[in-house]
Write a protein that holds these residues in place. Structure first.
Motif, short mmCIF file in Angstrom:
data_model
loop_
_atom_site.label_atom_id
_atom_site.label_comp_id
_atom_site.label_asym_id
_atom_site.label_seq_id
_atom_site.Cartn_x
_atom_site.Cartn_y
_atom_site.Cartn_z
N ASP A 49 11.19 -7.62 -4.26
CA ASP A 49 10.55 -8.45 -4.62
C ASP A 49 8.85 -8.29 -4.84
O ASP A 49 8.54 -7.14 -3.88
CB ASP A 49 10.51 -9.54 -3.43
N ARG A 50 8.15 -8.76 -5.55
CA ARG A 50 6.81 -8.37 -5.62
C ARG A 50 5.93 -8.42 -4.04
O ARG A 50 5.13 -7.97 -3.98
CB ARG A 50 6.07 -9.40 -6.69
N ARG A 51 6.40 -9.49 -3.37
CA ARG A 51 5.97 -9.43 -1.96
C ARG A 51 5.82 -8.12 -1.40
O ARG A 51 5.02 -7.75 -0.49
CB ARG A 51 6.74 -10.42 -0.98
N PHE A 52 6.96 -7.23 -1.47
CA PHE A 52 6.96 -6.02 -1.02
C PHE A 52 6.62 -4.61 -1.58
O PHE A 52 6.99 -3.62 -1.34
CB PHE A 52 8.69 -5.79 -0.65
N ARG A 53 5.59 -4.97 -2.52
CA ARG A 53 4.77 -3.92 -3.10
C ARG A 53 3.87 -3.03 -2.28
O ARG A 53 3.21 -3.53 -1.09
CB ARG A 53 4.03 -4.46 -4.29
#
Length: 254
Positions: free
Chosen positions: A7-11
């Protein structure tokens, strides 16, 4: 076939997963302590395949491109610095990067642009105000895990423990003046091994501490530990960071 979608949150960098988080996700498929090698930036929000090779190695792939490998390892981190939660809070005030100077201000783990409950907001800083010439500097950060990080068992998910152990080792590595670094270098996580003894619960007062252990050319080596507020060791890690060009860090070139 098992798949992983980051997920983009975990970039970490703008268009790829945070290294520690990705390592932790892949380590969940290893029976025991794991070592993960990142071979290419793992892309966001696309299905990635988790496969088992003939020799038992776990692979992360996107089509034919190998992104990471993981295998069982032994890890023994000795002489973990015992740091109080109060000392870690004070170290955070000395963190060398803010939203203007941070290379990756939106990093899930250490990005100052991430709000509480979204990013981990782990801002490691040196334990002592002044460096001792020729001596490694221990970095530390206070951390209270958010409720969104828990699994069904009520404890913080393993991949977030890995993530918490990641970025502080980068901070202390590029801050290693005794290894010829000046703190302005750009680095990416290349390899990480970790052992989790006990996972914290959301709301627990924790300390992350990290220290450099050596350098070989563009490779920087460091170790880290997650401590409880009673200074018990909850998890340990060792990392290899690679000095890279800024555009490589951002994923513009490979």
């Amino acid at each position: 076939m098992v798949s992983l979608v980051i997920d983009r949150r975990f970039r970490g960098p703008p268009n790829s997963g945070n290294g520690g988080y990705v390592c932790g996700c892949l380590a969940r498929h290893v029976a025991g302590d794991a070592e993960v090698t990142l071979r290419a930036p793992p892309p966001l929000e696309r299905p990635l395949d988790v496969l088992t090779a003939s020799d038992g190695t776990i692979e992360l792939r996107e089509n034919d491109k190998l992104l990471a490998t993981a295998h069982v390892t032994g890890i023994d981190v000795l002489d973990v610095p015992k740091v109080s939660y109060e000392a870690a809070e004070e170290a955070v005030r000395r963190t060398p990067y803010d939203e203007q100077t941070h290379d990756l201000p939106a990093c899930f783990v250490c990005g100052p642009a991430r709000v509480h409950g979204d990013g981990l907001r782990i801002f490691a800083g040196p334990l002592q105000a002044g460096a001792v010439p020729g001596k490694p500097v221990v970095f530390a950060a206070s951390w209270i895990p958010h409720g969104s990080l828990s699994r069904d068992d009520g404890y913080v998910a393993p991949e977030f423990v890995w993530a918490a152990l990641d970025c502080p080792t980068g901070y202390c590595s590029v801050g290693a003046r005794h290894l010829g670094l000046n703190g302005n270098e750009t680095a990416l996580l290349g390899r990480m091994a970790a052992r989790i003894e006990r996972r914290p619960r959301p709301g627990d007062r924790c300390v992350v501490t990290a220290w450099p252990t050596g350098r070989e050319g563009r490779k920087l080596f460091a170790e880290s530990a997650l401590l409880s507020s009673e200074q018990d060791v909850l998890a340990v890690a060792r990392t290899t960071w690679l000095l890279v060009d800024r555009q490589v860090q951002l994923g513009a070139t490979t």
